[in-house]
Motif scaffolding. Structure first.
Motif, PDB file in Angstrom:
ATOM      1  N   VAL A  90       0.855  -1.175   0.000  1.00 55.27           N
ATOM      2  CA  VAL A  90       0.000   0.000   0.000  1.00 55.27           C
ATOM      3  C   VAL A  90       0.898   1.233   0.000  1.00 55.27           C
ATOM      4  O   VAL A  90       1.784   1.346   0.838  1.00 55.27           O
ATOM      5  N   LEU A  91       0.670   2.142  -0.958  1.00 52.42           N
ATOM      6  CA  LEU A  91       1.356   3.431  -0.985  1.00 52.42           C
ATOM      7  C   LEU A  91       0.377   4.489  -0.503  1.00 52.42           C
ATOM      8  O   LEU A  91      -0.785   4.501  -0.906  1.00 52.42           O
ATOM      9  N   PHE A  92       0.860   5.368   0.360  1.00 47.29           N
ATOM     10  CA  PHE A  92       0.017   6.410   0.935  1.00 47.29           C
ATOM     11  C   PHE A  92       0.344   7.754   0.313  1.00 47.29           C
ATOM     12  O   PHE A  92       1.495   8.040  -0.005  1.00 47.29           O
ATOM     13  N   GLY A  93      -0.679   8.586   0.146  1.00 42.58           N
ATOM     14  CA  GLY A  93      -0.527   9.919  -0.424  1.00 42.58           C
ATOM     15  C   GLY A  93      -0.099  10.926   0.622  1.00 42.58           C
ATOM     16  O   GLY A  93       0.123  10.588   1.790  1.00 42.58           O
ATOM     17  N   PRO A  94      -0.032  12.194   0.238  1.00 38.04           N
ATOM     18  CA  PRO A  94       0.471  13.233   1.139  1.00 38.04           C
ATOM     19  C   PRO A  94      -0.390  13.451   2.383  1.00 38.04           C
ATOM     20  O   PRO A  94       0.126  13.875   3.404  1.00 38.04           O
ATOM     21  N   ARG A  95      -1.688  13.162   2.330  1.00 37.84           N
ATOM     22  CA  ARG A  95      -2.558  13.339   3.504  1.00 37.84           C
ATOM     23  C   ARG A  95      -2.557  12.105   4.397  1.00 37.84           C
ATOM     24  O   ARG A  95      -3.297  12.043   5.373  1.00 37.84           O
ATOM     25  N   GLY A  96      -1.764  11.095   4.064  1.00 39.72           N
ATOM     26  CA  GLY A  96      -1.692   9.877   4.861  1.00 39.72           C
ATOM     27  C   GLY A  96      -2.751   8.855   4.513  1.00 39.72           C
ATOM     28  O   GLY A  96      -2.846   7.811   5.152  1.00 39.72           O
ATOM     29  N   LEU A  97      -3.567   9.146   3.508  1.00 43.40           N
ATOM     30  CA  LEU A  97      -4.587   8.202   3.059  1.00 43.40           C
ATOM     31  C   LEU A  97      -4.015   7.311   1.962  1.00 43.40           C
ATOM     32  O   LEU A  97      -3.100   7.715   1.244  1.00 43.40           O
ATOM     33  N   PRO A  98      -4.538   6.097   1.804  1.00 45.17           N
ATOM     34  CA  PRO A  98      -3.992   5.206   0.779  1.00 45.17           C
ATOM     35  C   PRO A  98      -4.190   5.799  -0.617  1.00 45.17           C
ATOM     36  O   PRO A  98      -5.240   6.366  -0.917  1.00 45.17           O
ATOM     37  N   ALA A  99      -3.171   5.682  -1.440  1.00 44.04           N
ATOM     38  CA  ALA A  99      -3.238   6.160  -2.823  1.00 44.04           C
ATOM     39  C   ALA A  99      -3.286   4.982  -3.792  1.00 44.04           C
ATOM     40  O   ALA A  99      -3.911   5.063  -4.846  1.00 44.04           O
ATOM     41  N   GLN A 100      -2.609   3.893  -3.421  1.00 39.76           N
ATOM     42  CA  GLN A 100      -2.532   2.743  -4.329  1.00 39.76           C
ATOM     43  C   GLN A 100      -2.272   1.475  -3.536  1.00 39.76           C
ATOM     44  O   GLN A 100      -1.562   1.495  -2.535  1.00 39.76           O
ATOM     45  N   MET A 101      -2.838   0.363  -3.996  1.00 40.78           N
ATOM     46  CA  MET A 101      -2.602  -0.947  -3.379  1.00 40.78           C
ATOM     47  C   MET A 101      -2.376  -1.942  -4.502  1.00 40.78           C
ATOM     48  O   MET A 101      -3.082  -1.913  -5.513  1.00 40.78           O
ATOM     49  N   SER A 102      -1.404  -2.829  -4.321  1.00 41.22           N
ATOM     50  CA  SER A 102      -1.132  -3.839  -5.348  1.00 41.22           C
ATOM     51  C   SER A 102      -0.678  -5.136  -4.689  1.00 41.22           C
ATOM     52  O   SER A 102      -0.104  -5.128  -3.607  1.00 41.22           O
ATOM     53  N   SER A 103      -0.976  -6.249  -5.367  1.00 37.90           N
ATOM     54  CA  SER A 103      -0.560  -7.548  -4.859  1.00 37.90           C
ATOM     55  C   SER A 103      -0.612  -8.578  -5.976  1.00 37.90           C
ATOM     56  O   SER A 103      -1.405  -8.460  -6.907  1.00 37.90           O
ATOM     57  N   SER A 104       0.235  -9.575  -5.865  1.00 39.57           N
ATOM     58  CA  SER A 104       0.183 -10.737  -6.758  1.00 39.57           C
ATOM     59  C   SER A 104      -0.705 -11.779  -6.114  1.00 39.57           C
ATOM     60  O   SER A 104      -0.691 -11.943  -4.892  1.00 39.57           O
ATOM     61  N   PHE A 105      -1.481 -12.483  -6.933  1.00 36.60           N
ATOM     62  CA  PHE A 105      -2.371 -13.524  -6.443  1.00 36.60           C
ATOM     63  C   PHE A 105      -2.061 -14.842  -7.135  1.00 36.60           C
ATOM     64  O   PHE A 105      -1.138 -14.936  -7.940  1.00 36.60           O
ATOM     65  N   MET A 106      -2.858 -15.854  -6.832  1.00 35.58           N
ATOM     66  CA  MET A 106      -2.667 -17.185  -7.397  1.00 35.58           C
ATOM     67  C   MET A 106      -2.851 -17.173  -8.913  1.00 35.58           C
ATOM     68  O   MET A 106      -3.494 -16.280  -9.471  1.00 35.58           O
ATOM     69  N   LEU A 107      -2.316 -18.214  -9.542  1.00 36.21           N
ATOM     70  CA  LEU A 107      -2.488 -18.468 -10.968  1.00 36.21           C
ATOM     71  C   LEU A 107      -2.033 -17.306 -11.837  1.00 36.21           C
ATOM     72  O   LEU A 107      -2.588 -17.052 -12.903  1.00 36.21           O
ATOM     73  N   GLY A 108      -1.034 -16.560 -11.365  1.00 34.81           N
ATOM     74  CA  GLY A 108      -0.477 -15.465 -12.137  1.00 34.81           C
ATOM     75  C   GLY A 108      -1.337 -14.213 -12.177  1.00 34.81           C
ATOM     76  O   GLY A 108      -1.033 -13.286 -12.920  1.00 34.81           O
ATOM     77  N   SER A 109      -2.398 -14.176 -11.387  1.00 36.76           N
ATOM     78  CA  SER A 109      -3.254 -12.990 -11.382  1.00 36.76           C
ATOM     79  C   SER A 109      -2.689 -11.939 -10.424  1.00 36.76           C
ATOM     80  O   SER A 109      -1.847 -12.232  -9.574  1.00 36.76           O
ATOM     81  N   SER A 110      -3.152 -10.723 -10.576  1.00 36.93           N
ATOM     82  CA  SER A 110      -2.704  -9.643  -9.698  1.00 36.93           C
ATOM     83  C   SER A 110      -3.833  -8.639  -9.532  1.00 36.93           C
ATOM     84  O   SER A 110      -4.829  -8.661 -10.258  1.00 36.93           O
TER      85      SER A 110
END
Length: 180
Positions: A152-172
């Motif tokens: 999770v990357l947070f923006g300047p106000r401390g709120l989440p800006a982006q979330m990413s993850s790899s999942f099963m079977l090559g999905s993300s």
């Protein structure tokens, strides 16, 4: 939610998404005066479209803090979610029980809910200087991988800006958040 005991506390939480025509809906209602959370959910498995559903109530634990994903992130942004001795932020979030070894299309006859631990381990992204945190999603998704935490990357106000993850079977998964 509301501000209670110097933390953001959920009152009602609802989520809905659709992936490849498969719907998932969860609704939680927090009743602090009775010490319970009402839950209702319905989802369809990805490949076979089998239905998982449940409805009921579960007690709010007497010690420790409980959250939904939104109240946890707002408490983090406002500096109201204290760190544990090891530097992580720890809370509990309500979700349906997942039987051990549950596959992506397995279905059980009933699904009670349970409190599961949720932690963020914040740091600083060396490339951007933004606050970043890692969290384990295996208790929340049958697609999550034990060897791959979500970022999770947070923006300047401390709120989440982006979330990413790899999942099963090559999905993300990659999600972007915007707050006005």
């Amino acid at each position: 939610g509301s501000l209670r005991q110097e933390r953001w506390c959920p009152l009602r939480y609802a989520s809905y998404f659709r992936i490849r025509g498969r719907e998932s809906r969860t609704e939680l209602t927090f009743d602090y005066s009775r010490g319970v959370v009402g839950y209702r959910f319905r989802s369809e498995t990805f490949f076979l479209g089998r239905v998982r559903s449940g409805e009921g109530e579960v007690g709010i634990p007497g010690s420790g803090h409980v959250d939904d994903p939104v109240s946890a992130l707002f408490s983090f942004a406002d500096g109201l979610w204290p760190r544990e001795a090891d530097g992580q932020h720890l809370t509990r979030i309500l979700r349906r029980q997942r039987p051990a070894g549950e596959g992506v299309d397995d279905v059980a006859p009933s699904y009670p809910f349970e409190w599961v631990p949720f932690s963020l381990r914040p740091g600083t992204d060396p490339a951007t200087g933004q606050i970043e945190a890692y969290c384990d999603l295996t208790r929340f998704s049958s697609w999550a991988r034990e060897d791959q935490q979500a970022r999770v990357l947070f923006g300047p106000r401390g709120l989440p800006a982006q979330m990413s993850s790899s999942f099963m079977l090559g999905s993300s998964m990659k999600a972007r958040f915007e707050f006005s």
